[in-house]
Design a protein around this motif. Structure first.
Motif, PDB file in Angstrom:
ATOM      1  N   SER A 273       1.782 -14.265  -9.370  1.00 26.77           N
ATOM      2  CA  SER A 273       3.120 -13.862  -8.925  1.00 26.77           C
ATOM      3  C   SER A 273       3.355 -14.106  -7.439  1.00 26.77           C
ATOM      4  CB  SER A 273       3.325 -12.371  -9.222  1.00 26.77           C
ATOM      5  OG  SER A 273       2.459 -11.599  -8.394  1.00 26.77           O
ATOM      6  N   GLY A 274       2.292 -14.440  -6.708  1.00 22.68           N
ATOM      7  CA  GLY A 274       2.427 -14.615  -5.269  1.00 22.68           C
ATOM      8  C   GLY A 274       1.965 -13.396  -4.494  1.00 22.68           C
ATOM      9  N   ALA A 275       1.762 -12.280  -5.188  1.00 24.22           N
ATOM     10  CA  ALA A 275       1.234 -11.071  -4.539  1.00 24.22           C
ATOM     11  C   ALA A 275      -0.265 -11.248  -4.311  1.00 24.22           C
ATOM     12  CB  ALA A 275       1.485  -9.853  -5.424  1.00 24.22           C
ATOM     13  N   ILE A 276      -0.808 -10.535  -3.342  1.00 28.49           N
ATOM     14  CA  ILE A 276      -2.259 -10.502  -3.173  1.00 28.49           C
ATOM     15  C   ILE A 276      -2.802  -9.542  -4.223  1.00 28.49           C
ATOM     16  CG2 ILE A 276      -4.170  -9.862  -1.657  1.00 28.49           C
ATOM     17  CD1 ILE A 276      -2.436 -10.727   0.702  1.00 28.49           C
TER      18      ILE A 276
ATOM     19  N   VAL B  99      -2.785  -1.525 -13.392  1.00 27.36           N
ATOM     20  CA  VAL B  99      -2.470  -2.090 -12.078  1.00 27.36           C
ATOM     21  C   VAL B  99      -1.640  -1.101 -11.258  1.00 27.36           C
ATOM     22  CG1 VAL B  99      -0.406  -3.300 -12.920  1.00 27.36           C
ATOM     23  CG2 VAL B  99      -1.544  -4.111 -10.863  1.00 27.36           C
ATOM     24  N   ASN B 100      -1.980  -1.004  -9.981  1.00 28.13           N
ATOM     25  CA  ASN B 100      -1.153  -0.272  -9.013  1.00 28.13           C
ATOM     26  C   ASN B 100      -0.560  -1.313  -8.073  1.00 28.13           C
ATOM     27  OD1 ASN B 100      -1.836   2.266 -10.021  1.00 28.13           O
ATOM     28  ND2 ASN B 100      -3.480   2.583  -8.550  1.00 28.13           N
ATOM     29  N   SER B 101       0.716  -1.172  -7.791  1.00 26.73           N
ATOM     30  CA  SER B 101       1.403  -2.114  -6.910  1.00 26.73           C
ATOM     31  C   SER B 101       1.771  -1.400  -5.615  1.00 26.73           C
ATOM     32  CB  SER B 101       2.653  -2.634  -7.609  1.00 26.73           C
ATOM     33  OG  SER B 101       3.296  -3.587  -6.794  1.00 26.73           O
ATOM     34  N   TYR B 102       1.597  -2.110  -4.500  1.00 25.21           N
ATOM     35  CA  TYR B 102       1.865  -1.550  -3.183  1.00 25.21           C
ATOM     36  C   TYR B 102       2.682  -2.546  -2.372  1.00 25.21           C
ATOM     37  CZ  TYR B 102      -2.134   1.378  -4.416  1.00 25.21           C
ATOM     38  OH  TYR B 102      -2.985   2.228  -5.058  1.00 25.21           O
TER      39      TYR B 102
ATOM     40  N   GLY C  59       3.014  -8.007   2.519  1.00 21.69           N
ATOM     41  CA  GLY C  59       3.952  -8.017   1.404  1.00 21.69           C
ATOM     42  C   GLY C  59       3.376  -7.298   0.191  1.00 21.69           C
ATOM     43  N   GLU C  60       3.707  -7.796  -0.991  1.00 14.50           N
ATOM     44  CA  GLU C  60       3.283  -7.133  -2.218  1.00 14.50           C
ATOM     45  C   GLU C  60       1.785  -7.312  -2.446  1.00 14.50           C
ATOM     46  OE1 GLU C  60       4.710  -6.485  -6.824  1.00 14.50           O
ATOM     47  OE2 GLU C  60       5.268  -8.340  -5.821  1.00 14.50           O
TER      48      GLU C  60
END
Length: 138
Positions: free
Chosen positions: A100-103, A64-67, A73-74
């Motif tokens: 988690s609420g992130a897209i 996973v890459n997080s931005y 948002g996340e």
């Protein structure tokens, strides 16, 4: 449900914007396609449309890459190709991240299908005889 055609790479930014317009309140977008059909290219275009200036490409080895999007948002980009089972995904903490609420954009979503929320958007990419990408959004 809608179907779009990307005649060439020039069409990908328009497809990306259409995906963003159709997400609504959903947090998970599941991508289904054969190897080499353009999942990573399309997700990178969606990330750019979200204001993320330099997406890193597919997180094949890191999972996973997080931005951080200035507008959304996340945002997380998953590539679960190397996982062999739902159990491996659970052990890696994928389920917690999906909720988690992130897209979350998920490549090879069929591998972790049981973990996806019922309302996940599904994007299917196929290639026709002319080499065009047919993108079906459910």
């Amino acid at each position: 449900m809608s179907q779009l055609i990307a005649h060439s790479l020039d069409d990908i930014p328009f497809v990306a914007k259409e995906i963003l317009e159709q997400i609504g309140n959903r947090k998970v977008v599941a991508f289904y396609a054969e190897m080499g059909s353009g999942k990573t290219t399309l997700i990178s275009a969606v990330l750019r449309a979200m204001g993320i200036e330099s997406p890193e490409g597919s997180p094949t080895y890191s999972l996973v890459n997080s931005y951080e999007s200035p507008y959304y948002g996340e945002v997380m980009h998953f590539d679960v190709y190397r996982l062999n089972s739902v159990e491996e995904a659970l052990d890696a903490g994928v389920e917690e991240l999906l909720y988690s609420g992130a897209i979350c954009f998920v490549e090879w979503a069929e591998i972790i299908e049981p973990l996806l929320p019922d309302e996940a958007m599904k994007v299917r990419i196929t290639i026709n005889d002319a080499g065009e990408r047919l993108i079906q959004i459910d």
